[in-house]
Write a protein that holds these residues in place. Structure first.
Motif, short mmCIF file in Angstrom:
data_model
loop_
_atom_site.label_atom_id
_atom_site.label_comp_id
_atom_site.label_asym_id
_atom_site.label_seq_id
_atom_site.Cartn_x
_atom_site.Cartn_y
_atom_site.Cartn_z
N MET A 77 4.80 6.39 2.71
CA MET A 77 4.62 4.95 2.81
C MET A 77 4.63 4.46 4.26
O MET A 77 4.15 3.37 4.55
CB MET A 77 5.73 4.23 2.03
CG MET A 77 5.82 4.66 0.57
SD MET A 77 4.37 4.17 -0.40
CE MET A 77 4.61 2.41 -0.49
N SER A 78 5.20 5.25 5.17
CA SER A 78 5.31 4.81 6.56
C SER A 78 3.99 4.94 7.31
O SER A 78 3.84 4.39 8.41
CB SER A 78 6.38 5.63 7.29
OG SER A 78 6.05 7.02 7.28
N ARG A 79 3.01 5.65 6.75
CA ARG A 79 1.71 5.85 7.40
C ARG A 79 0.68 4.87 6.86
O ARG A 79 0.80 4.34 5.75
CB ARG A 79 1.23 7.27 7.17
CG ARG A 79 2.08 8.34 7.82
CD ARG A 79 1.75 8.47 9.29
NE ARG A 79 2.34 9.66 9.87
CZ ARG A 79 2.01 10.18 11.04
NH1 ARG A 79 1.07 9.59 11.76
NH2 ARG A 79 2.60 11.26 11.51
N SER A 80 -0.37 4.66 7.65
CA SER A 80 -1.43 3.74 7.24
C SER A 80 -2.35 4.39 6.22
O SER A 80 -2.38 5.62 6.07
CB SER A 80 -2.24 3.29 8.46
OG SER A 80 -2.94 4.41 9.01
N GLU A 81 -3.16 3.56 5.57
CA GLU A 81 -4.11 4.08 4.59
C GLU A 81 -5.23 4.85 5.29
O GLU A 81 -5.79 5.80 4.71
CB GLU A 81 -4.70 2.92 3.78
CG GLU A 81 -5.55 3.39 2.60
CD GLU A 81 -5.99 2.26 1.70
OE1 GLU A 81 -6.95 2.47 0.92
OE2 GLU A 81 -5.39 1.17 1.77
N VAL A 82 -5.53 4.50 6.52
CA VAL A 82 -6.55 5.23 7.29
C VAL A 82 -6.10 6.67 7.51
O VAL A 82 -6.87 7.61 7.35
CB VAL A 82 -6.79 4.53 8.65
CG1 VAL A 82 -7.74 5.37 9.51
CG2 VAL A 82 -7.35 3.13 8.44
N TRP A 83 -4.82 6.82 7.86
CA TRP A 83 -4.26 8.16 8.06
C TRP A 83 -4.33 8.96 6.76
O TRP A 83 -4.70 10.14 6.75
CB TRP A 83 -2.82 8.06 8.55
CG TRP A 83 -2.13 9.38 8.70
CD1 TRP A 83 -2.14 10.19 9.79
CD2 TRP A 83 -1.33 10.04 7.72
NE1 TRP A 83 -1.40 11.32 9.56
CE2 TRP A 83 -0.89 11.26 8.29
CE3 TRP A 83 -0.93 9.74 6.41
CZ2 TRP A 83 -0.07 12.16 7.60
CZ3 TRP A 83 -0.12 10.63 5.72
CH2 TRP A 83 0.30 11.83 6.31
N ALA A 84 -3.98 8.31 5.64
CA ALA A 84 -4.00 8.98 4.34
C ALA A 84 -5.42 9.41 3.98
O ALA A 84 -5.65 10.49 3.43
CB ALA A 84 -3.43 8.06 3.26
N ASN A 85 -6.41 8.56 4.31
CA ASN A 85 -7.80 8.89 4.02
C ASN A 85 -8.28 10.07 4.86
O ASN A 85 -9.02 10.94 4.37
CB ASN A 85 -8.69 7.66 4.28
CG ASN A 85 -10.15 7.92 3.93
OD1 ASN A 85 -11.00 8.01 4.80
ND2 ASN A 85 -10.44 8.05 2.64
#
Length: 412
Positions: A208-216
């Motif tokens: 949850m601490s990372r952005s959605e861009v990072w997850a993508n």
């Protein structure tokens, strides 16, 4: 009179022998169980010896035997009896002085009494409960860390047989988000059966601490790794089962180590020596906690050389006739955990590091220690010899700082 009681401690029981004075044994030896009843019988015997010795309280001599002697030691402390812990190497040397080769518990207890009169043995200096608790925690931390490392090796081997391309998807293969993602998608087939959007949502929910861009970005890398993976179809379901099991075990170990680390930090922060040791460049929280838990109260050592000997980094000496050895190894007869912590502290201290993140200037973390290391290397000393010399130097600093209760000042 100078009475003494020798205890040959073994698992669950001890052999007892008493002397009223040098050369004057008292009664035949007998055994006691490490139970309430057995220790009660030992107390009655100690009182009997004291009465027979004209009111002189007997000292109790016993070998250090791992954890087997713990109930006896606690009992003697509660009853306010002076006890002497003997290094097994010393007692073994005394037993070997006889020409007859006899090894029984009764004989060992007898020899411990004789040793009391032959050697200048000092009463055991008690260590505080706080430091003993810290030692138990640091040793448990080391034990779990070793098991965790072995489990990671097994997991690494299985990944090579199931999903070798997975390495590189995340910065750290063994980070929590990486392991949980691998647990959810252990094969190429499981990755390619879902959309990139579903992969992104799953990874985002795990971190949850990372952005959605990072997850993508991680999801894209995961799909690319699945397409490159040589094992598109896994023939051995057992590999998948073992992989999932090992991931769960590694996650559990990480959780346990995190809890122990928090407990160690909370306990150590109450100890003054903890902050003093961390003032030495190269010594962090974990190493500082290990050092103070293994050393204990610094008052146990009369000088720095005794602390060096306790760590087992003092050089062995061999001389016979006209021959004197010029190459001497360290004794390694002290605390191996303390030696390892000191070795890591030296490695960290002499390593180069940037002075500031905004500059490219490179200096050693511990400038004084690095200068001493470089001096030894210039003298032609091998790497390990130079590092051990640094460990010796570091121990002298630690002794001085703990004795004076001052922090380390790194003079430029």
């Amino acid at each position: 009179m100078n009475p003494v009681v020798g205890l040959d401690v073994s698992k669950g029981e001890s052999q007892v022998q008493a002397f009223l004075d040098k050369g004057k044994s008292y009664r035949k030896s007998f055994s006691i169980q490490h139970t309430i009843e057995g220790l009660g019988n030992l107390l009655l015997f100690l009182q009997e010896v004291e009465k027979s010795a004209g009111g002189h309280q007997p000292a109790v001599v016993l070998e250090s035997t791992g954890h087997y002697h713990t109930p006896v030691i606690q009992f003697l402390e509660e009853q306010n009896y002076v006890y002497i812990m003997v290094n097994p190497l010393i007692s073994h040397r005394a037993k070997s002085s006889s020409l007859r080769k006899v090894k029984t518990d009764a004989v060992d207890a007898y020899h411990l009494c004789e040793l009391f009169y032959k050697e200048e043995l000092e009463p055991y200096k008690k260590r505080g409960i706080q430091l003993l608790n810290l030692r138990n925690l640091t040793r448990q931390q080391e034990s779990i860390a070793e098991i965790s490392a072995k489990t990671k090796l097994q997991l690494h081997s299985l990944i090579d047989q199931v999903f070798p391309e997975y390495r590189g998807v995340f910065g750290s293969l063994y980070s929590k988000v990486s392991l949980l993602t691998l647990l959810a998608f252990p094969t190429s087939e499981s990755v390619l059966n879902v959309s990139e959007k579903e992969l992104t949502e799953k990874i985002a929910s795990l971190c949850m601490s990372r952005s959605e861009v990072w997850a993508n970005e991680r999801a894209q890398k995961l799909r690319e790794a699945a397409l490159r993976n040589p094992f598109q179809n896994n023939l051995y379901q057992s590999h998948i089962f073992n992989l999932e099991m090992l991931i769960s075990i590694v996650l559990q170990y990480q959780e346990h180590l995190s809890k122990i680390a928090d407990e160690i930090d909370a306990l150590a922060s109450e100890i003054e020596e903890y902050e003093i040791l961390q003032s030495i460049p190269g010594i962090g929280e974990k190493i500082a906690a290990t050092i103070i838990s293994e050393v204990g109260e610094i008052d146990r050592f009369n000088d720095a050389k005794k602390l060096v000997a306790f760590a087992g980094v003092d050089p062995s000496v061999y001389s016979s006739g006209k021959f004197t050895a010029s190459v001497n190894r360290i004794t390694k007869r002290g605390s191996c955990r303390l030696r390892h912590a000191l070795y890591m502290a030296v490695q960290s201290g002499i390593r180069d590091a940037r002075k500031k993140k905004t500059t490219d200037e490179i200096i050693a973390r511990n400038k004084r220690l690095r200068e001493f290391y470089d001096k030894k290397r210039e003298e032609g000393k091998p790497f390990r010899v130079a590092v051990i010399a640094c460990v010796n130097k570091l121990l002298h600093w630690i002794y001085a700082l703990l004795k004076s209760r001052t922090t380390f000042q790194d003079i430029a």
